[in-house]
Write an enzyme that holds these catalytic residues in place. Structure first.
Site, mmCIF file in Angstrom:
data_model
loop_
_atom_site.group_PDB
_atom_site.id
_atom_site.type_symbol
_atom_site.label_atom_id
_atom_site.label_comp_id
_atom_site.label_asym_id
_atom_site.label_seq_id
_atom_site.Cartn_x
_atom_site.Cartn_y
_atom_site.Cartn_z
ATOM 1 N N THR A 204 34.701 38.053 41.502
ATOM 2 C CA THR A 204 35.765 39.323 41.299
ATOM 3 C C THR A 204 35.263 40.510 41.227
ATOM 4 O O THR A 204 34.410 40.737 40.263
ATOM 5 C CB THR A 204 36.706 38.729 40.313
ATOM 6 O OG1 THR A 204 37.160 37.403 40.563
ATOM 7 C CG2 THR A 204 37.975 39.860 40.435
ATOM 8 N N ARG A 232 44.654 26.965 45.802
ATOM 9 C CA ARG A 232 44.309 27.381 44.475
ATOM 10 C C ARG A 232 44.448 28.831 44.544
ATOM 11 O O ARG A 232 44.011 29.802 45.270
ATOM 12 C CB ARG A 232 43.042 26.828 44.334
ATOM 13 C CG ARG A 232 42.356 27.274 42.789
ATOM 14 C CD ARG A 232 41.445 28.528 43.003
ATOM 15 N NE ARG A 232 40.787 28.557 41.547
ATOM 16 C CZ ARG A 232 40.257 29.859 41.296
ATOM 17 N NH1 ARG A 232 40.245 30.805 42.307
ATOM 18 N NH2 ARG A 232 39.691 29.988 40.167
ATOM 19 N N VAL A 233 44.995 29.490 43.483
ATOM 20 C CA VAL A 233 44.929 30.615 43.077
ATOM 21 C C VAL A 233 44.366 30.884 41.631
ATOM 22 O O VAL A 233 44.399 30.167 40.599
ATOM 23 C CB VAL A 233 46.493 31.429 42.914
ATOM 24 C CG1 VAL A 233 46.352 32.721 42.435
ATOM 25 C CG2 VAL A 233 46.958 31.414 44.423
ATOM 26 N N ASP A 235 42.813 33.645 38.521
ATOM 27 C CA ASP A 235 43.328 34.555 37.311
ATOM 28 C C ASP A 235 43.483 36.049 37.721
ATOM 29 O O ASP A 235 44.566 36.672 37.498
ATOM 30 C CB ASP A 235 42.511 34.792 36.209
ATOM 31 C CG ASP A 235 41.274 35.211 36.413
ATOM 32 O OD1 ASP A 235 40.760 34.830 37.502
ATOM 33 O OD2 ASP A 235 40.570 36.367 35.930
ATOM 34 N N THR A 255 36.582 38.163 34.559
ATOM 35 C CA THR A 255 36.036 37.635 35.649
ATOM 36 C C THR A 255 35.222 36.356 35.206
ATOM 37 O O THR A 255 35.270 36.082 34.060
ATOM 38 C CB THR A 255 34.945 38.432 36.293
ATOM 39 O OG1 THR A 255 34.488 37.890 37.665
ATOM 40 C CG2 THR A 255 33.757 38.932 35.688
ATOM 41 N N GLY A 256 35.210 35.314 36.191
ATOM 42 C CA GLY A 256 34.594 34.110 35.919
ATOM 43 C C GLY A 256 35.594 32.831 36.468
ATOM 44 O O GLY A 256 35.857 32.989 37.379
ATOM 45 N N ASP A 257 35.527 32.104 35.686
ATOM 46 C CA ASP A 257 36.226 30.506 35.905
ATOM 47 C C ASP A 257 37.715 30.802 35.711
ATOM 48 O O ASP A 257 38.223 30.633 34.731
ATOM 49 C CB ASP A 257 35.834 29.672 35.054
ATOM 50 C CG ASP A 257 36.082 28.237 35.695
ATOM 51 O OD1 ASP A 257 37.164 28.063 36.097
ATOM 52 O OD2 ASP A 257 35.240 27.357 35.214
ATOM 53 N N GLY A 258 38.462 31.596 36.908
ATOM 54 C CA GLY A 258 39.622 32.105 36.811
ATOM 55 C C GLY A 258 40.829 30.846 36.353
ATOM 56 O O GLY A 258 41.662 31.171 35.706
#
Ligand SMILES: *[C@@H]1O[C@H](CO)[C@@H](O)[C@H](O)[C@H]1NC(C)=O
Length: 372
Positions: A204, A232-233, A235, A255-258
């Site tokens: 992101t 899938r959506v 964060d 950011t990262g593992d949403g």
């Protein structure tokens, strides 16, 4: 004598006010072309923070920053790229967002149209595409030969890795289609699975801008996770999770593992810590602490700025987290990188466990060891 003292104090006060580092542009990762564009809008053209965020993030959508923003990247299981984006105005608290946007490249501009041209906040999927077309955006495929290669290689690896669990055939060994396992054993264990989300799939751009009028805006744009289950959506388009901005406190982007970040409303949480008097760096560490308590093995990073342009960042599981910065005391864009907290790592700066209680505990343990 008294009078001149007051004048000096007055002068210091004036100097202090002008020392606010505004405007300021900050964004996740070393996506510096996006930073420079936002800076040009906020500083040279003296336009609003919301314009700067939109045009800055658009640079990443066009450049396909690390193939994790914009078209042609992070294909889902079917090989399709879909986009998630949000933009938030901290002066009015207006938010526009799109999730799972198909066949439109300009995600953040469509997100802005959502709050400018409708009374809604978040549009999703095919219908969001219809809205975008109505607003004058061009419908075009987001899939590229790169997508095809990525998904063909993945299929040759028996669809590893993937995001399924509690299904048959075993998702650790086989491709789908899967069926759910009827009786799943209840597990109270803290989830320890490592993130697939790493530096190569860090997904992101999150951007924060405070303009010359002291208004803040935040935005995100991403094409999500590679190999995601269609639909899938993350964060990024969720207000308070991927980004948040409020003139009365500050702003944050994550950011990262949403899938994990959105369970904690990470950006909202960070801004609330600011509101409660914590400095940006403390606030950032406290957000990562919160996530770490439940998901120490999943990647997460947060960037927080207060209304004076002071900022802080913290992260876990990513090896490092670069941020790009431009403000009125810099002559060019700057990238600052912090290293991230890892499993079994409690070094300060990456979210410290060494609060007063733990120091006492460590002290007691040393004493106990000596007695033995
Ligand atoms: C950033 O912009 C410069 C100048 O337009 C361009 O040469 C460069 O390729 C861009 N960087 C990326 C990563 O696209």
């Amino acid at each position: 004598m008294k009078l001149s003292n007051s004048i000096i104090i007055l002068m210091i006060a004036v100097v202090n006010i002008s020392c606010k580092r505004l405007p300021i542009v900050l964004n996740t990762w070393s996506f510096t072309n996006a930073t420079i564009k936002a800076w040009d809008v906020a500083y040279r053209e003296q336009r609003s923070a919301i314009d700067a965020v939109e045009e800055g993030c658009t640079v990443c959508e066009v450049e396909q920053c690390d193939t994790d923003v914009g078209y042609g990247g992070s294909p889902d299981e079917h090989g399709e790229t879909t986009l998630d984006s949000m933009i938030m105005d901290g002066k009015t608290m207006k938010v526009g967002a799109v999730a799972g946007l198909r066949n439109i490249k300009e995600a953040i501009s469509v997100a802005r149209r959502v709050f400018e041209q409708t009374k809604h906040t978040l549009l999703a999927g095919d219908a969001a595409t219809e809205f975008a077309v109505q607003m004058g955006f061009k419908k075009q495929s987001l899939s590229t030969s790169f997508n095809e290669e990525v998904i063909n290689e993945w299929k040759n690896r028996n669809c590893q890795p993937n995001y399924w669990q509690n299904v048959l055939p075993s998702p650790e060994e086989s491709c789908g289609p899967y069926k759910k396992i009827e009786s799943v054993q209840e597990s109270n264990e803290i989830e320890n699975g490592m993130s697939f989300v790493n530096e190569q799939s860090h997904d992101t751009i999150g951007m924060l801008v405070i303009d010359i009028n002291g208004n803040i805006a935040a935005g995100t744009s991403t094409n999500g996770l590679t190999y995601k289950i269609p639909g899938r959506v993350g964060d990024s388009p969720i207000p308070g999770s991927g980004a948040y901005a409020d003139n009365s406190a500050g702003g944050a982007v994550a950011t990262g593992d949403g899938d994990i970040i959105m369970r904690f409303g990470a950006s909202f949480l960070g801004v609330e810590f600011l509101r409660n008097g914590y400095r940006p760096q403390q606030a950032a560490e406290m957000v990562i602490d919160r996530i770490n308590k439940y998901y120490p093995a999943r990647s997460a990073a947060i960037l927080i700025v207060d209304m004076e342009g002071n900022y802080g960042s913290a992260c876990q599981i990513f090896r490092s987290f670069p941020i790009s910065i431009y403000h009125s005391e810099l002559n060019e864009v700057k990238v600052e990188t912090i290293s991230c907290r890892q499993l079994e790592d409690d070094t300060p700066g990456s979210g410290s466990f060494l609060d007063a209680n733990n120091i006492l505990l460590v002290g007691a343990a040393i004493l106990y060891a000596k007695i033995l």
